[in-house]
Design an enzyme around this catalytic site. Sequence first.
Site, PDB file in Angstrom:
ATOM      1  N   CYS B 249       0.814  -1.223   0.000  1.00  0.00           N
ATOM      2  CA  CYS B 249       0.000   0.000   0.000  1.00  0.00           C
ATOM      3  C   CYS B 249       0.848   1.275   0.000  1.00  0.00           C
ATOM      4  O   CYS B 249       1.405   1.627  -1.017  1.00  0.00           O
ATOM      5  CB  CYS B 249      -1.001  -0.028   1.156  1.00  0.00           C
ATOM      6  N   HIS B 334      -3.989  -4.907  -0.028  1.00  0.00           N
ATOM      7  CA  HIS B 334      -3.556  -5.409   1.280  1.00  0.00           C
ATOM      8  C   HIS B 334      -3.560  -6.932   1.360  1.00  0.00           C
ATOM      9  O   HIS B 334      -4.566  -7.520   1.728  1.00  0.00           O
ATOM     10  CB  HIS B 334      -4.449  -4.827   2.381  1.00  0.00           C
ATOM     11  N   GLU B 336      -2.319  -8.639   3.541  1.00  0.00           N
ATOM     12  CA  GLU B 336      -2.472  -9.061   4.944  1.00  0.00           C
ATOM     13  C   GLU B 336      -3.954  -9.086   5.333  1.00  0.00           C
ATOM     14  O   GLU B 336      -4.278  -9.448   6.471  1.00  0.00           O
ATOM     15  CB  GLU B 336      -1.666  -8.137   5.863  1.00  0.00           C
TER      16      GLU B 336
END
Lengths: 549, 362
Positions: B249, B334, B336
Amino acid sequence: MGKRTDIKKIMLLGSGPIVIGQACEFDYSGSQACKALREEGYHIVLVNSNPATIMTDPEMADRTYLEPLLPEIVSRIIEREKPDALLPTLGGQTALNLAISLKDMGILDRFGVEILGAAYDVIRKSEDRNLFKKAMERIGLKVPRSGIACNLETASEIAMEIGFPVIIRPGFTLGGTGGSVAYNIEEFQDLADSGLKLSPIGEILVEQSVIGWKEFELEVMRDRKDNVVVICSIENLDPMGVHTGDSITVAPIQTLSDREYQSMRDAAVSIIREIGVETGGSNIQFAVNPENGDMTVIEMNPRVSRSSALASKATGFPIAKIAAKLAVGYTLDEIPNDITRKTPASFEPAIDYCVIKIPKFNFEKFPLASPILTTSMKSVGEVMSIGRTFKEALNKALRSMEEKFQGFEDFPVEMETSLGISQPNQHRLFYIKKGFREGLSIDDIHQISRIDRWFLYNLKELADFEEEFKKYRNRKIPYRAMKKAKEYGFSDRQISRLANMKDDKAVRKLRVSMGIEARYNLVDTCAGEFEAYTPYYYSTYERSEEVKK
Amino acid sequence: MEGYLAIEDGTILRGETFGARGKSFGELIFNTSMTGYQEILYDPSYKGQIVVMTYPLIGNYGVNEEDVESGKIHLEGFVIRERSRIYSNWRATKPLDLLLYEHGIIGIDGIDTRRITLMLREKGALRGAIFTEKKSRPQMMKELEKAPGIVGVDLVKEVSAKKTFTWSGQGKYKVVVLDCGVKFNTLRLLASRNFRVTVMPPDVPWQEIVKESPDGILVSNGPGDPSAVPYIVGTISNVIERYPVFGICFGIQLIAQVFGGKTYKLKFGHHGANHPVMDLAAGKVLITVQNHGFCVDIGTLEKNDIETTHINLNDNTLEGLAHRKLPVFAVQFHPEHAPGPTDSVYLFDKFSRMVEKHGKEN
């Protein structure tokens, strides 16, 4: 990748007569598929025995056979038409079973007909309880403990081992026909016996009961490049024990945190891959233990289902149409989203409203049927509503039932309150209403119904608001109370009764004078992120109060 | 309690405030995720922003002790349609309003969030304010005008580690996370892939990173304008040829600047959990989680060194890049997740393999 050019003629199977468990949703999906495939230039041979469907209208397919959906008959049509492929995933369980029979009889191989959407093994793997269970174990997912039996003796042994209550599910039946719950061995023997008779292959599954667990469904799509997306998530208000077709269902899921939702999504993605659905939609059902979050897989349908029709209407994503395009080789990223035009179909719809489906029953016409809802489907139809909140959508849905109630109001019911709450039945919501009136708490009702407290709290908010609103009886309703009543989904008629006004017209006149009018929001697949072009709207009374000066 | 949401264009809406009392200012953005409000609240990348949830029913499953993504809630305000007054979930430990109260954050509900979403879509990001006390309309607008914007502002320092710390001391390889506002799940995913994880502040001198002798570096997500933090770009440029680097990001926006890239502000950004991204090498679509208001201009990257690896299928913006010679790659979305789909979590495995390979070669 584009569409396949090696196939020209596709046979599409309909779902036959409208019966409980398989209604017009498959006419909708079949018609969508006909249109989508003809648009791509394929020659469509349609077989459906039901002339009262849209899909059998003369302009829908290139050839339409109004013939019984029986393997012997369809083989002869195949012999005559020599289609390159058969698409059985849009005609419900009937079409899938028929495809299995045609394959088993060697017809498909003899005429070189390829099954599109879900291959033979895929259908077997999802339908055969034992194969399904093994597949789930391979990918580390839990299924309820169970055993397969072909006779009463084995069935009883399995039931004793699992412990009561147990669920009895006959193999290969429609809408869970013959499915039942047994609480003791006497009940079990009767129910297992009839289950064995109902199954076309004389087989039943005896399964650990997860009655009372929370029930969820995901509508998943996959293309031939293995792109997988979840179109819609659905939460059943009625916990496990009531067939999904007979449950009040809500989209999207309301009471799972993201972590829990994502593990369900991950499971769904693994399931569609493991079962091997090459292209198209699947419906996957899960049960979650409300005490600790234990998740088990209940079943998966490797085809467009009743819930897909609901999910399409709920999200604006046309599952049947896209499934048909995927079946002939397109990938999700190659298909545009009709609603936004600019974005592709390879995404997951975001919705900014709440959708509720309530089943409709017709027990008057089936006097011998027990009105208690179980794991075999009894509803004959359903209504769907959209609102910005659960409360607004619920009142709209109840009103759409075209019964004697206007919404979540007091409605005369016959049974004793706690029985009406604990035993699933078509008027359970009204027993809950009565329960609130009689002083039962959310926890009390949760204890006996296992309905999630979040739903019960929302129902309580509606009941409390209604009670409070009665203070405007014979008085002028103030702006904020009127605004809230409309935002909660109360109809003008309901309001006129509560406030003892002349009629709904009087209420309407008053609220219009206050500037409270319906607004129409787009069902746009993207929660407003992109501009939408399809004229599909729902009404809502939401309007923020502005501070003008 | 009655409160107000004031918007730069002159709109002031009445709602009901919850959480902390007072007033707050920020850039209004909308997020289309239907689940995951707790993780969104804890995402440091929302510093400087007031988040409007497009999904109308929020708070249903409460908040819990596990889905915590950072040390504290950094966003400026939270705008929703209907806050659930009850929470129902086996993991929940408290209601949403209590969490906001504890973190000093103001929330407002009863707001027509779709109207605001359409307004932001049409006009682009707007500044907004939430007031829990009644004020006159001119007073509210005046205060709003004075509130700072986020273009050209360094918000990273406010949400990142003040000094170096160890997240996980166990593992075969050591990764230094250059913290611009990292989410805990990034650290958890690294730790679960056999990494020792050391988190360093964004203004750490590059020599300090070298002293740690890491096997790889991760440049995290973070808030605000990526062009406002040249010092971090400088740090990265000093270490990028020494170690495998993975950017997420804000991280891609900084790494891109090392290679000549320029960033620009998107009209209303990408904030949601349903963005389709094409992994160009695999030819497959990932459903990704996104949260960014700025974006790298593909045309400004040094084409000889940098290749585009991922593209957003909604608007064709850059979603991923890789260096042709160095073990360096980064994504705009993202991987994650937390909240959102886990489709791209494999990038952590890719990073892990890259670190292993680099270790063997050197």
